[in-house]
Design a protein around this motif. Structure first.
Motif, PDB file in Angstrom:
ATOM      1  N   ILE A 117      18.145 -80.688  35.653  1.00 40.07           N
ATOM      2  CA  ILE A 117      18.542 -81.084  36.986  1.00 40.07           C
ATOM      3  C   ILE A 117      20.005 -81.314  36.778  1.00 40.07           C
ATOM      4  CG2 ILE A 117      18.767 -82.834  38.852  1.00 40.07           C
ATOM      5  CD1 ILE A 117      15.808 -83.505  38.204  1.00 40.07           C
ATOM      6  N   GLU A 118      20.859 -80.859  37.546  1.00 38.80           N
ATOM      7  CA  GLU A 118      22.625 -81.132  37.395  1.00 38.80           C
ATOM      8  C   GLU A 118      22.436 -82.537  38.292  1.00 38.80           C
ATOM      9  OE1 GLU A 118      24.759 -79.649  36.125  1.00 38.80           O
ATOM     10  OE2 GLU A 118      23.684 -77.953  35.572  1.00 38.80           O
ATOM     11  N   THR A 119      23.380 -83.138  37.705  1.00 43.44           N
ATOM     12  CA  THR A 119      23.786 -84.560  38.328  1.00 43.44           C
ATOM     13  C   THR A 119      24.328 -84.207  39.670  1.00 43.44           C
ATOM     14  OG1 THR A 119      25.697 -84.667  37.324  1.00 43.44           O
ATOM     15  CG2 THR A 119      24.085 -86.022  36.218  1.00 43.44           C
ATOM     16  N   TRP A 120      24.376 -85.065  40.522  1.00 43.76           N
ATOM     17  CA  TRP A 120      24.438 -84.935  41.909  1.00 43.76           C
ATOM     18  C   TRP A 120      25.725 -85.397  42.565  1.00 43.76           C
ATOM     19  CZ3 TRP A 120      18.831 -86.418  43.095  1.00 43.76           C
ATOM     20  CH2 TRP A 120      18.043 -85.419  42.326  1.00 43.76           C
ATOM     21  N   SER A 121      26.505 -85.940  41.510  1.00 41.21           N
ATOM     22  CA  SER A 121      27.819 -86.371  42.155  1.00 41.21           C
ATOM     23  C   SER A 121      28.817 -85.219  42.199  1.00 41.21           C
ATOM     24  CB  SER A 121      28.359 -87.268  40.923  1.00 41.21           C
ATOM     25  OG  SER A 121      28.305 -86.792  39.647  1.00 41.21           O
ATOM     26  N   ALA A 122      29.876 -85.381  42.918  1.00 42.78           N
ATOM     27  CA  ALA A 122      30.833 -84.574  43.112  1.00 42.78           C
ATOM     28  C   ALA A 122      31.887 -84.605  42.084  1.00 42.78           C
ATOM     29  CB  ALA A 122      31.599 -84.866  44.325  1.00 42.78           C
ATOM     30  N   ARG A 123      31.763 -83.501  41.181  1.00 44.26           N
ATOM     31  CA  ARG A 123      32.605 -83.127  40.115  1.00 44.26           C
ATOM     32  C   ARG A 123      33.211 -81.670  40.347  1.00 44.26           C
ATOM     33  NH1 ARG A 123      30.426 -85.474  35.624  1.00 44.26           N
ATOM     34  NH2 ARG A 123      32.383 -84.663  34.278  1.00 44.26           N
ATOM     35  N   PRO A 124      34.631 -81.711  39.679  1.00 41.35           N
ATOM     36  CA  PRO A 124      35.218 -80.020  39.922  1.00 41.35           C
ATOM     37  C   PRO A 124      34.446 -79.399  39.183  1.00 41.35           C
ATOM     38  CG  PRO A 124      36.281 -81.744  38.434  1.00 41.35           C
ATOM     39  CD  PRO A 124      35.288 -82.465  39.238  1.00 41.35           C
ATOM     40  N   ARG A 182      25.896 -93.321  40.481  1.00 44.86           N
ATOM     41  CA  ARG A 182      25.757 -94.629  40.963  1.00 44.86           C
ATOM     42  C   ARG A 182      24.906 -94.756  42.313  1.00 44.86           C
ATOM     43  NH1 ARG A 182      31.657 -97.234  40.163  1.00 44.86           N
ATOM     44  NH2 ARG A 182      32.357 -95.676  38.376  1.00 44.86           N
ATOM     45  N   SER A 183      24.852 -93.624  43.389  1.00 43.86           N
ATOM     46  CA  SER A 183      23.903 -93.782  44.443  1.00 43.86           C
ATOM     47  C   SER A 183      22.425 -93.747  43.875  1.00 43.86           C
ATOM     48  CB  SER A 183      24.313 -92.513  45.474  1.00 43.86           C
ATOM     49  OG  SER A 183      25.585 -92.894  45.978  1.00 43.86           O
ATOM     50  N   LEU A 184      22.130 -92.761  42.987  1.00 42.71           N
ATOM     51  CA  LEU A 184      20.943 -92.790  42.514  1.00 42.71           C
ATOM     52  C   LEU A 184      20.481 -94.024  42.025  1.00 42.71           C
ATOM     53  CD1 LEU A 184      20.849 -89.124  41.107  1.00 42.71           C
ATOM     54  CD2 LEU A 184      19.511 -89.957  43.156  1.00 42.71           C
ATOM     55  N   ILE A 185      21.161 -94.856  41.292  1.00 39.49           N
ATOM     56  CA  ILE A 185      20.742 -95.903  40.731  1.00 39.49           C
ATOM     57  C   ILE A 185      20.546 -96.975  41.928  1.00 39.49           C
ATOM     58  CG2 ILE A 185      21.673 -97.927  39.290  1.00 39.49           C
ATOM     59  CD1 ILE A 185      22.962 -95.743  37.435  1.00 39.49           C
ATOM     60  N   THR A 186      21.316 -97.223  42.712  1.00 38.86           N
ATOM     61  CA  THR A 186      21.147 -98.106  43.839  1.00 38.86           C
ATOM     62  C   THR A 186      19.749 -97.807  44.486  1.00 38.86           C
ATOM     63  OG1 THR A 186      23.654 -98.286  44.132  1.00 38.86           O
ATOM     64  CG2 THR A 186      22.032 -98.890  45.828  1.00 38.86           C
ATOM     65  N   VAL A 187      19.317 -96.378  44.886  1.00 39.45           N
ATOM     66  CA  VAL A 187      18.485 -96.231  45.650  1.00 39.45           C
ATOM     67  C   VAL A 187      17.173 -96.364  44.696  1.00 39.45           C
ATOM     68  CG1 VAL A 187      16.958 -94.132  46.457  1.00 39.45           C
ATOM     69  CG2 VAL A 187      19.381 -94.115  46.737  1.00 39.45           C
ATOM     70  N   HIS A 188      17.256 -96.029  43.487  1.00 38.79           N
ATOM     71  CA  HIS A 188      16.037 -96.445  42.597  1.00 38.79           C
ATOM     72  C   HIS A 188      15.768 -97.854  42.562  1.00 38.79           C
ATOM     73  CE1 HIS A 188      13.932 -97.874  38.702  1.00 38.79           C
ATOM     74  NE2 HIS A 188      13.422 -96.856  39.182  1.00 38.79           N
ATOM     75  N   PHE A 189      16.619 -98.748  42.388  1.00 37.03           N
ATOM     76  CA  PHE A 189      16.377-100.027  42.366  1.00 37.03           C
ATOM     77  C   PHE A 189      15.856-100.806  43.541  1.00 37.03           C
ATOM     78  CE2 PHE A 189      19.652-100.902  38.611  1.00 37.03           C
ATOM     79  CZ  PHE A 189      18.568-100.722  37.631  1.00 37.03           C
ATOM     80  N   ARG A 190      16.456-100.253  44.900  1.00 38.56           N
ATOM     81  CA  ARG A 190      16.109-100.786  45.981  1.00 38.56           C
ATOM     82  C   ARG A 190      15.117-100.234  46.806  1.00 38.56           C
ATOM     83  NH1 ARG A 190      21.370-100.763  49.275  1.00 38.56           N
ATOM     84  NH2 ARG A 190      20.667 -98.549  49.754  1.00 38.56           N
ATOM     85  N   ALA A 205      21.389 -87.390  50.994  1.00 42.15           N
ATOM     86  CA  ALA A 205      20.583 -88.511  51.296  1.00 42.15           C
ATOM     87  C   ALA A 205      20.823 -89.686  50.040  1.00 42.15           C
ATOM     88  CB  ALA A 205      18.907 -87.915  51.038  1.00 42.15           C
ATOM     89  N   ALA A 206      20.851 -89.226  48.922  1.00 44.92           N
ATOM     90  CA  ALA A 206      21.161 -90.379  47.877  1.00 44.92           C
ATOM     91  C   ALA A 206      22.226 -91.301  48.277  1.00 44.92           C
ATOM     92  CB  ALA A 206      21.298 -89.936  46.607  1.00 44.92           C
ATOM     93  N   ASP A 207      23.379 -90.617  48.847  1.00 45.55           N
ATOM     94  CA  ASP A 207      24.487 -91.421  49.377  1.00 45.55           C
ATOM     95  C   ASP A 207      24.377 -91.963  50.410  1.00 45.55           C
ATOM     96  OD1 ASP A 207      26.139 -90.392  47.093  1.00 45.55           O
ATOM     97  OD2 ASP A 207      26.928 -88.850  48.392  1.00 45.55           O
TER      98      ASP A 207
END
Length: 201
Positions: free
Chosen positions: A2-9, A106-114, A24-26
């Motif tokens: 899987i590619e990470t889903w953050s916006a990277r150039p 960061r969004s994925l970490i938040t979603v996982h915890f919560r 959805a993660a965001d």
């Protein structure tokens, strides 16, 4: 992988499915799973809400795939490290790998915890199974730095503490990415070094 889903150039354009997972993660991280509708997710990528059902059965399915896929990715990357580097030398690479994940997702970490509790039971179980295997690799790596006499319960507790430190990125303020990644790598390595030193007395 899987590619990470953050916006990277200079990343390849995401598929529609991965675009939905990213958006959805965001949204889940910002508002919480319960406050995000199918229409919200669809609208964010230019789809009608019902069109999302061409890709996922519903929000719970989307959430489950999101968390299972990233757990699979972390385990795959950790397995690749230990397959190619002696256990005693694998600590720095696995710290660097997890730090990159944490600063870029960061969004994925938040979603996982919560919000893991909102996923379907089989997806919750799969995430926990994958994460357990991932932590096992960390435990093996840390134990290899000390020796077989180190209590496995102590090592596991130390690993969870270090992963918690690295996964603090949703609360890490406004440091530049490179500065934050360097800080987390230093603190994680220093924490494990201090743990091993304390158990060598």
């Amino acid at each position: 992988m899987i590619e990470t889903w953050s916006a990277r150039p200079k990343r390849p354009r995401l598929s529609r499915r991965d675009e939905l997972l990213s958006v959805a993660a965001d949204l889940f991280a910002e508002r919480g799973f319960a406050k995000v509708t199918v229409d919200d997710i669809g609208n964010a990528v230019g789809l009608s809400g019902p069109a999302l059902y061409h890709h996922f059965d519903g929000k719970e399915s989307l959430l489950g795939e999101m968390l299972v896929r990233i757990s699979e990715s972390l385990l795959e990357k950790a397995t690749t490290i230990v397959d190619n580097v002696p256990l005693g030398d694998a600590l720095d690479p696995i710290i660097a790998m997890h730090v990159d994940f944490a600063v870029d997702n960061r969004s994925l970490i938040t979603v996982h915890f919560r919000d893991l509790v909102h996923a379907r039971k089989n997806d919750q179980g799969r995430v926990k199974e994958l994460q357990g295997a991932y932590v096992d690799i960390w435990v093996d790596i840390v134990a290899a730095r000390h020796g077989p006499e180190l209590d496995a319960k102590d090592v596991r507790a130390a690993v969870h503490a270090v992963l918690g430190l690295i996964n603090s990125t949703p609360f890490s303020g406004r440091l530049r990415r490179d500065a934050l990644a360097a800080l987390l790598r230093t603190m994680a390595a220093g924490s494990i070094t201090a743990f091993l030193a304390a158990h060598s007395i």
